[in-house]
Design an enzyme around this catalytic site. Structure first.
Site, PDB file in Angstrom:
ATOM      1  N   GLY A 199       0.706  -1.254   0.004  1.00 37.95           N
ATOM      2  CA  GLY A 199       0.025  -0.073   0.027  1.00 37.95           C
ATOM      3  C   GLY A 199       0.823   1.323   0.004  1.00 37.95           C
ATOM      4  O   GLY A 199       0.417   2.436  -0.728  1.00 37.95           O
ATOM      5  N   GLU A 200       2.031   1.318   0.808  1.00 37.07           N
ATOM      6  CA  GLU A 200       2.643   2.557   0.732  1.00 37.07           C
ATOM      7  C   GLU A 200       3.772   2.923  -0.184  1.00 37.07           C
ATOM      8  O   GLU A 200       4.493   3.741  -0.439  1.00 37.07           O
ATOM      9  CB  GLU A 200       3.094   2.672   2.375  1.00 37.07           C
TER      10      GLU A 200
END
Ligand code: FES
Ligand code: FES
Lengths: 205, 728
Positions: free
Chosen positions: B694-695
């Protein structure tokens, strides 16, 4: 709300807003109030701290609610009527999470007082679907993955309904501009634009 | 595996709840009789509370109580994930502006807010320090944070730098920034005797539970934390913050449930931020652009009470092949609130590294993509072990081709379109994802009911990334049932243990346990069927039974079949199984290529085209993965071009604690993003081939924008954000 503990008791934005509201309710009635049925508010002065019973027409139903004149439409919906689909992101008109339809127009419900909206038709995200049948905008949001966390989604959906109705969903650039009052920190913007464009086509059919 | 739901762009299972307003977030759940809480916060940044007058507040209609340090019982200050070093309302000291100094309880939210306005606090104030530039003392090297040292040294960086054919030295900086999820932080606490239920905007229900357990000296099983939905966190709801503890304490004192929602302004001092950051980078390289030395010293804002550093230099340490590395992560304590994790903590230092590589590429006359290829490594730079699943080179190739990189103008400032200079830039993306702690192990349970439906229980969270949906995909595949036959129950600390939804760890850490629990449930139901004389499958070896669409079949004779519903129904009680699996930390990578247009007279920068390619191992769900790319690119645009928190240097107060002056990207700021994935099974994954992701997609975007601005204008901006004043 900025600096609640400021020792000098300077007027904060909120206290100004509130005293304005009380004055407005107690003396010169706002047009929306004046048009409505006589209420405690329109009959006389409401002392600070006192509530009045008002009737709000929400999602096609008349709802009686006791509110102080300083209560925003947003807090009336969320805290008094249990309509928590409408979200509070900033409480000062900056994020759009609280967008509802008032007489068909998109309004940031944190920036309007409940007492000002007697006699108006208010639609929240809970009232958009037709029974089990979702509104085309809701369908399009799911289809295009136009949300992640969902905190902005009620506001985006309501804003999109109005955006299409206003005729501001003609091109992608136009949608981007006219949907820019609704922040999405998850940043689903590209999918929101696609959903609005898609729903606009469907609504026009 | 029947339908092969894992890997498909399945639509979110919670979509309907979210578009109809039915999804209940922690501040939405009705709690009968709850009082509304409102924090009174300090107007000075450093000093002491010397007087409190509650009388006007208590006289206000509806105000039930005003609690200060004189009223609250003494609590124990927890350590990580409470990263503040002190609990407010435990004494008179003031450590930052916006620190809670009292909490007001009232019947309505308006009364509580006005009551807070009416509490009079007198302070003895000392002059504060709000900026690294003003710090009275030099930066220092803080002690290791969570066992991670702040100094990393490999080889002999000083000697290699001195001997390098090419040297580059530059300083980069990044201002403080705030997460600003749309949903404000909210806590609702309801005591029942010595037990408490807390509806909490938590990225980790078990983190909140552990912090409350320490603070109040309560066994964890007396605390239940609920967060079925979360309106965004981006790191700000991972750590636990004072308002949570104070609300729980106030509810206990008042013997009434209390709900407290932070205001947007309060979120700028009470929920962490990305610290102000400086980076001094020295690079040694060959004339061909091969790195020989990386020497980096960073300086981050600390607080007076907390020394943790969150702007990690992971990329400098691990991303490229370089034998000689010396990194020091230093800090300066200031009179500000403690900083914390913010979506892709490495983004700040990564900006300097990826900008410096662009500068090096121009210096040695090598294409920036080629320069990165020359420094590519498939070896873990910290451990020396091979990284088997890394496909970063594929990312460069795919994204460069899709973008048309080979047509890039060879020199800066060469392309103008109307009033705008056009520039192209690229950067590598890289993110370290976390492992869940080994104890207690992450555990999922699967229950198959007599209706043939499966319920997956696990105390993880869906912060918007699609956890509900992906759990459904995994369990449905493992069981051989349709997606709509699976219900995920999450966001409750009473469920089987899981960790925090942060550090891109959710999918990486829960996939294995969910898959194992579901496979165990499948095997249990198959075992029941083959042993059941009433089943058409009686006597069939379990290994020869396959499951699909909610049915059980003989693998070679599909006519012999049974169903989950029938088998469990005859069994007479639900089948329940659990699964656990530890996951390892790792990395995900990518490449971002983009175009900017810089107005020749106004200096305004627009990002007009973005192409990404990412290697996240197996793509569990292309739709939700793409959502992370869109979010990350947009966050990168905010980081590069607009976001910054301004502190008044004389008062150390936030000048722009709202969304009209702290600018985040709006719809009109964001371009179309073309996202590609190198979809493959990572052989070292414990998550069905997937990795934490996600990041990843923010990390390279700010540098890519800066590099494109340089290509457009010839102007190198090393201090973010890239605002007009820096280009005119
Ligand atoms: S809550 Fe009304 S605009 Fe943000
Ligand atoms: S979906 Fe999370 S803020 Fe828009």
């Amino acid at each position: 709300m900025p600096e609640p503990s400021r020792p000098a008791r300077a007027h904060t934005r909120r206290t100004v807003l509130k005293s304005t509201a009380v004055t407005a309710a107690g003396t010169a009635f706002l047009p929306a109030v004046a048009r409505a049925e006589p209420t405690a508010l329109s009959r006389g002065t409401i002392a600070p701290g006192e509530s009045a019973e008002i009737t709000l027409s929400v999602n096609g139903r008349d709802r009686v609610v006791a509110v102080e004149p300083r209560v925003t439409l947003l807090d009336a919906l969320r805290e008094r009527l249990g309509l928590t689909g409408t979200k509070k992101g900033c409480d000062r008109g900056e994020c759009g999470a609280c967008t509802v339809l008032v007489d068909g127009e998109r309004v940031k419900s944190c920036l309007t007082l409940a007492v000002m909206r007697q006699g108006s038709d208010i639609t929240t995200v809970e009232g958009l679907a037709d029974g089990d049948r979702l509104h085309p905008v809701q369908e399009a949001f799911i289809r295009h993955d136009a949300f992640q966390c969902g905190a902005c989604t009620s506001g985006q959906v309501m804003s999109a309904v109005a955006c299409i109705r206003e005729g501001h969903a003609g091109t992608e650039a136009e949608i981007r501009e006219w949907m820019s009052g609704n922040l999405c920190r998850c940043a689903c913007y590209q999918n929101i634009v696609a959903a609005v464009a898609d729903a606009a086509r469907e609504v026009r059919r | 595996m029947n339908d092969g739901l894992v890997g498909r762009p399945v639509m979110r299972v919670d979509g309907r709840a979210k578009v109809t307003g039915a999804a209940r977030y922690p501040a939405d759940d009705p709690v009968p009789g709850a009082l509304h809480g409102f924090l009174v916060t300090s107007t000075v940044a450093r000093g002491e509370v010397v007087g409190i007058d509650k009388s006007a507040a208590l006289a206000h209609p509806g105000v039930v109580a005003v609690y200060t340090h004189a009223d609250l019982p003494r609590l124990t200050v927890p350590t990580f994930p409470y990263i503040k070093g002190f609990i407010p309302l435990q004494g008179t000291a003031v450590h930052h502006a916006g620190q809670p100094v009292a909490i007001v309880l009232a019947t309505t939210v308006e009364q509580a807010g006005e009551g807070a306005n009416l509490v009079r606090i007198d302070y003895r104030a000392e002059p504060p320090t709000a900026s690294i530039d003003d710090a009275p003392q030099p930066p220092h090297l803080p002690k290791p944070f969570r066992n991670r040292p702040n100094e990393i040294a490999r080889g002999d960086a000083a000697a290699a730098l001195a001997a390098a054919e090419v040297r580059l030295e530059a300083r980069y900086s990044s201002p403080p920034r705030h997460h600003n999820p749309i949903e404000p932080h909210a806590t609702t606490a309801q005591w029942d005797g010595d037990s408490v239920t807390v509806h909490e905007t938590a990225q980790g229900v078990n983190l909140t539970r552990s912090v409350l357990s320490t603070a109040f000296g309560l066994p964890p099983d007396r605390i239940r934390v609920l967060a079925p939905f979360l309106g965004g966190g981006f790191g700000s709801k991972g750590p636990v913050w004072p308002h949570t503890i104070l609300t729980v304490a106030a509810a206990r004192l008042a013997r009434r449930p209390v709900r407290l929602v932070l205001t947007r302004a309060q979120m700028f001092t009470l929920t962490g931020h990305r610290a102000e950051f400086r980076q001094h980078l020295r690079i040694g390289a060959t004339r061909q652009g091969k790195l020989t030395a990386l020497v980096e010293t960073t300086t981050a804002q600390l607080s007076r009470t907390e020394e943790s550093i969150f702007n990690e230099s992971d990329s400098t340490s691990t991303l490229y092949d370089c034998p000689n590395v010396h990194i020091r992560q230093e800090g300066v304590p200031l009179d500000l609130a403690s900083s914390s994790y913010m979506r892709s903590p490495e983004t700040t230092a990564h900006f300097g590294l990826e900008t410096a590589l662009d500068e090096l590429a121009w210096q040695v006359g090598v294409d920036p993509v080629e320069l990165r290829r020359r420094n590519h490594t498939a070896v873990n730079q910290e451990t020396g072990s091979p990284i088997r699943g890394k496909r970063l080179l594929d990312c460069y190739r795919i994204a460069a081709e899709a973008f048309g990189w080979s047509r890039r103008a060879p020199r800066p400032g060469a392309t103008k379109d109307g009033d705008e200079y056009v520039g192209w830039g690229m950067a590598t993306e890289a993110h370290t994802f976390a492992a869940a702690p080994a104890t207690p192990p992450v555990t999922a349970s699967v229950t198959i009911g007599a209706d043939g439906r499966a319920v997956v229980r696990i105390a993880t969270q869906d912060i918007g990334t699609g956890t509900y949906t992906v759990i459904g995909q995994i369990a449905a595949d493992a069981l051989g049932v349709p997606l709509d036959a699976v219900t995920a129950v999450i966001g409750d600390s009473a469920l089987p243990y899981a960790g925090v939804s942060a550090g891109s760890a959710t999918i990486a850490s829960i996939t294995g346990p969910v898959d194992r629990a579901a496979r165990a449930a499948r095997d249990a139901v198959v075992a029941l069927a083959v042993a059941d004389p009433r089943s058409p499958l009686v006597g069939v070896p379990a290994a020869e039974v396959v499951t699909a669409h909610g049915h059980l079949f003989h693998a070679r004779d599909r006519e012999r079949r049974d169903s989950y519903r029938a088998v469990v129904g005859r069994h007479g009680r639900p089948v329940e199984t659990t699964g656990t699996l530890l996951n390892a930390p790792g990395h995900s990578w990518g490449a971002v290529f983009l175009e900017v247009r810089v107005h020749a007279r106004l200096g305004s920068v627009r990002v007009t085209r973005v192409v990404t390619a990412h290697d996240l191992g197996r793509v569990m769900n292309r739709r939700t993965a793409r959502g992370q790319v869109l979010g990350g690119v947009t966050w990168g645009i905010g980081h590069a071009l607009m976001e910054h928190t301004a502190y008044d240097r004389s008062t150390a107060r936030v000048v722009n604690p709202n969304l009209s002056t702290y600018l985040v990207p709006v719809c009109a700021d964001t371009p179309a993003v073309e996202s590609h994935f190198v979809d493959h099974q990572d052989p070292d994954s414990t998550a069905l081939g997937a990795r934490g992701f996600g990041e990843t997609p923010i990390t390279g975007v700010p540098a890519a924008i800066g590099n494109a601005v340089y290509h457009a204008t010839g102007r190198r901006v090393r201090d973010l954000p890239i605002t007009r004043d820096k280009l005119l």
